[in-house]
Design a protein around this motif. Structure first.
Motif, PDB file in Angstrom:
ATOM      1  N   ASP A   1       0.870  -1.175   0.000  1.00 53.04           N
ATOM      2  CA  ASP A   1       0.000   0.000   0.000  1.00 53.04           C
ATOM      3  C   ASP A   1       0.910   1.229   0.000  1.00 53.04           C
ATOM      4  O   ASP A   1       1.564   1.533   1.001  1.00 53.04           O
ATOM      5  CB  ASP A   1      -0.903  -0.024   1.237  1.00 53.04           C
ATOM      6  CG  ASP A   1      -1.822   1.188   1.317  1.00 53.04           C
ATOM      7  OD1 ASP A   1      -1.868   1.982   0.356  1.00 53.04           O
ATOM      8  OD2 ASP A   1      -2.489   1.350   2.357  1.00 53.04           O
ATOM      9  N   VAL A   2       0.983   1.921  -1.140  1.00 48.95           N
ATOM     10  CA  VAL A   2       1.899   3.048  -1.313  1.00 48.95           C
ATOM     11  C   VAL A   2       1.154   4.363  -1.111  1.00 48.95           C
ATOM     12  O   VAL A   2       0.101   4.587  -1.716  1.00 48.95           O
ATOM     13  CB  VAL A   2       2.554   3.019  -2.714  1.00 48.95           C
ATOM     14  CG1 VAL A   2       3.500   4.213  -2.882  1.00 48.95           C
ATOM     15  CG2 VAL A   2       3.300   1.715  -2.936  1.00 48.95           C
ATOM     16  N   ARG A   3       1.707   5.233  -0.258  1.00 47.38           N
ATOM     17  CA  ARG A   3       1.086   6.521   0.027  1.00 47.38           C
ATOM     18  C   ARG A   3       2.120   7.639  -0.067  1.00 47.38           C
ATOM     19  O   ARG A   3       3.268   7.459   0.321  1.00 47.38           O
ATOM     20  CB  ARG A   3       0.455   6.517   1.425  1.00 47.38           C
ATOM     21  CG  ARG A   3      -0.545   5.379   1.640  1.00 47.38           C
ATOM     22  CD  ARG A   3      -1.169   5.435   3.003  1.00 47.38           C
ATOM     23  NE  ARG A   3      -2.105   4.331   3.217  1.00 47.38           N
ATOM     24  CZ  ARG A   3      -2.877   4.183   4.284  1.00 47.38           C
ATOM     25  NH1 ARG A   3      -2.808   5.073   5.274  1.00 47.38           N
ATOM     26  NH2 ARG A   3      -3.696   3.158   4.388  1.00 47.38           N
ATOM     27  N   LEU A   4       1.685   8.778  -0.568  1.00 50.58           N
ATOM     28  CA  LEU A   4       2.546   9.956  -0.607  1.00 50.58           C
ATOM     29  C   LEU A   4       2.445  10.695   0.725  1.00 50.58           C
ATOM     30  O   LEU A   4       1.352  10.907   1.244  1.00 50.58           O
ATOM     31  CB  LEU A   4       2.135  10.886  -1.738  1.00 50.58           C
ATOM     32  CG  LEU A   4       2.672  10.570  -3.135  1.00 50.58           C
ATOM     33  CD1 LEU A   4       1.946  11.409  -4.174  1.00 50.58           C
ATOM     34  CD2 LEU A   4       4.167  10.813  -3.207  1.00 50.58           C
ATOM     35  N   ALA A   5       3.584  11.073   1.279  1.00 49.81           N
ATOM     36  CA  ALA A   5       3.622  11.884   2.496  1.00 49.81           C
ATOM     37  C   ALA A   5       3.768  13.344   2.083  1.00 49.81           C
ATOM     38  O   ALA A   5       4.650  13.689   1.297  1.00 49.81           O
ATOM     39  CB  ALA A   5       4.780  11.453   3.383  1.00 49.81           C
ATOM     40  N   SER A   6       2.906  14.204   2.611  1.00 51.73           N
ATOM     41  CA  SER A   6       2.870  15.595   2.171  1.00 51.73           C
ATOM     42  C   SER A   6       2.980  16.547   3.352  1.00 51.73           C
ATOM     43  O   SER A   6       2.495  16.262   4.448  1.00 51.73           O
ATOM     44  CB  SER A   6       1.565  15.883   1.411  1.00 51.73           C
ATOM     45  OG  SER A   6       1.413  14.995   0.316  1.00 51.73           O
ATOM     46  N   VAL A   7       3.621  17.678   3.098  1.00 51.49           N
ATOM     47  CA  VAL A   7       3.663  18.796   4.044  1.00 51.49           C
ATOM     48  C   VAL A   7       3.103  19.996   3.294  1.00 51.49           C
ATOM     49  O   VAL A   7       3.724  20.491   2.346  1.00 51.49           O
ATOM     50  CB  VAL A   7       5.093  19.076   4.539  1.00 51.49           C
ATOM     51  CG1 VAL A   7       5.100  20.306   5.423  1.00 51.49           C
ATOM     52  CG2 VAL A   7       5.655  17.876   5.276  1.00 51.49           C
ATOM     53  N   GLY A   8       1.918  20.435   3.711  1.00 49.75           N
ATOM     54  CA  GLY A   8       1.256  21.491   2.950  1.00 49.75           C
ATOM     55  C   GLY A   8       0.892  20.970   1.575  1.00 49.75           C
ATOM     56  O   GLY A   8       0.283  19.907   1.440  1.00 49.75           O
ATOM     57  N   ASP A   9       1.299  21.691   0.543  1.00 52.43           N
ATOM     58  CA  ASP A   9       1.005  21.291  -0.824  1.00 52.43           C
ATOM     59  C   ASP A   9       2.151  20.513  -1.461  1.00 52.43           C
ATOM     60  O   ASP A   9       2.077  20.160  -2.642  1.00 52.43           O
ATOM     61  CB  ASP A   9       0.705  22.526  -1.686  1.00 52.43           C
ATOM     62  CG  ASP A   9      -0.563  23.238  -1.248  1.00 52.43           C
ATOM     63  OD1 ASP A   9      -1.463  22.551  -0.723  1.00 52.43           O
ATOM     64  OD2 ASP A   9      -0.642  24.469  -1.414  1.00 52.43           O
TER      65      ASP A   9
END
Length: 212
Positions: free
Chosen positions: A54-62
């Protein structure tokens, strides 16, 4: 139409096979010969496709700053950073991690020196392994936590995953330790999706969720 010179045979175009990889495994730099396999294109990282992950992108703000891969009660965090041309970052990053964390020890692993022990989480601590890989003008940090940090059989799937990652540093100037930009697979930059080799507009791509 063939073009003749003097009275020789027609001119022929010789197709050259892709150069063979110089190493047995990666992580690979986008500009070096590497195996052409099915990968998820996230811009700065191209990840091998594994249906069990299960691959997820980690984001800070945009801004997308990293990737989290979930599998077998474990997680793999990946972050690619810009590095100086003259030297790598792992020794420096390793020193910072040791200064901020307790119960970590240095060991030899599949990519050289790594850190093993525990990492702090909201509800206490969690087994963890910190792996650092220096590439040409980039640095890849991989953090394995949970069951895989202790179970070599589960960790092996993550290690094989990291070995087939492709890092796309690009040629633009970047600050030291600046995250290499990532994007969702359907967010194209610099070229239309239809222009990419093998693009099929009717084929459903990988579903990537986000965590913030």
């Amino acid at each position: 139409m063939f073009r003749r010179r003097r009275r020789e045979q027609p001119e022929q175009v010789v197709e050259q096979d892709p150069a063979a990889p110089a190493r047995d495994s990666g992580p690979w730099d986008a500009d070096e010969p590497h195996p052409e396999t099915d990968r998820i294109d996230l811009g700065g990282l191209r990840l091998p496709h594994n249906p069990d992950f299960d691959v997820r992108l980690a984001s800070v703000g945009d801004q997308h700053v990293g990737v989290v891969v979930l599998y077998e009660e474990s997680s793999l965090q990946l972050q690619a950073l810009a590095a100086p041309r003259s030297s790598g970052l792992w020794d420096e990053v390793k020193t910072k991690i040791l200064a901020q964390a307790q119960h970590l020890e240095e060991r030899e692993g599949p990519f050289g020196s790594e850190l093993r022990g525990e990492m702090k989480v909201d509800d206490g601590s969690r087994p963890a392994r910190y792996l650092g890989i220096d590439g040409p003008r980039w640095f890849l940090l991989a953090v394995i936590s949970g069951k895989a940090a202790l179970d070599e059989a589960v960790a092996a799937a993550y290690i094989d995953f990291v070995k087939d990652v492709v890092v796309v540093r690009g040629s633009e100037p970047m600050a030291r330790e600046e995250p290499i930009p990532l994007r969702r697979p359907n967010e194209q930059t610099g070229e239309n999706a239809e222009d990419r080799p093998g693009f099929n507009p009717f084929k459903r791509g990988p579903e990537i969720s986000e965590i913030r």
